[in-house]
Design a protein around this motif. Sequence first.
Motif, short mmCIF file in Angstrom:
data_model
loop_
_atom_site.label_atom_id
_atom_site.label_comp_id
_atom_site.label_asym_id
_atom_site.label_seq_id
_atom_site.Cartn_x
_atom_site.Cartn_y
_atom_site.Cartn_z
N ASN A 54 22.37 21.26 24.05
CA ASN A 54 22.33 22.14 24.58
C ASN A 54 23.79 23.70 23.81
O ASN A 54 23.67 24.18 25.00
N ASN A 55 24.03 23.37 23.35
CA ASN A 55 25.33 23.14 22.94
C ASN A 55 25.16 24.22 21.84
O ASN A 55 25.83 24.81 20.89
N ALA A 178 17.62 16.76 24.48
CA ALA A 178 19.49 16.99 25.07
C ALA A 178 20.43 16.67 23.47
O ALA A 178 21.36 17.66 23.15
#
Length: 357
Positions: A54-55, A178
């Motif tokens: 996600n990052n 994720a």
Amino acid sequence: MFTKKIYPNEISKQELDRYLGMGWYRMGQGIFTCHFLSFGEHIYSALWLRLDLNNFSFKKSQRRLFRKNSHFEIKIRPAHINRQKEDLYQKYRWHSFKGNISISLRDSLLDGKRYNIYDTLECCLYDGDKLIAVSFFDRGKDTLASIMGMYDPDYQAYSLGYFTMLLEIEYGIDNGYAYYYPGYIVPGYPRFDYKARIGTVDYYQIASKQWLPFEGAEVVDYPLQNMEKRLELLHTELKRYGISSRIYFYPLYETHIFSFWEIDYLKYPVFLWCDTLDGSSEYLLVVYDLSKQTFLLLQCELLGKLPVFLEELFEDRQGEQPTFLETLVVKHTIVIEESTTDFAISLSKLKRLRRFK
């Protein structure tokens, strides 16, 4: 304990997510965890890694690799073993891979069986009609786990093993996953360092059972170093009470994995040997349990010496890491304490320990 392996008959995507989140990993059709590995003369810590998708964003160097390899055809699809991939595996096994791996691709992924309990995809690279690289990765519900990769050694200049990992990460981002699990690294043993190059990764800390940033992690927090430091502090404390002790590394800590008998083998890779009065009839060892953060005094006995042909594998270990090469079995747990001081006080009350004169 620190090394476990199970062989489920089936595994759901949610279960795979849960195991990966606890620092477990797929091997063949089993799933296992370990926190120590033995290579050559030394025992090392093993750190499981996780990448937060996600990052994540690709670095400039990674985008350059995408451009460099853009002329190769990429196919991501359900995994299937065929002769072309087996041939590539054998070429990679004999000419590129340094270490021991399974004799065939089918044996590596399926333990020689004809079915797969995991949802596995393959990432194939082609130069025209020629298969030049393949990687395999499993899908959980919210996670991806990189299992293995192989490439044609004639294409070594293209960093294809690393590139297929980046393609797996790209697949994960595009499909809303994720986390991406690349496996473990072994600090001090650079063969696996490339896995930490994929991005800002976290590592699983067994003491806290948490995922923590790998960047900036203190070496003393790695499993083996943590245990060794605790035992060194206790060794120093025992000197104050006149108790003789020595630290040994124990490469036979995984004996229980390979044994057919239900025996309580010693499962710790490093221990503090406490000298007893007669020096032989009773073996008192101190270990540090990372998960419970306690010292344990164990009464052990010898099951037998290592066969001569195995002793030769460890004959050079007597330098930096003093090594104990006889199989130990735990008979009783005598003392359990959290602090070095409390443990030293408890040991000082034992009459059977050898004291300094």
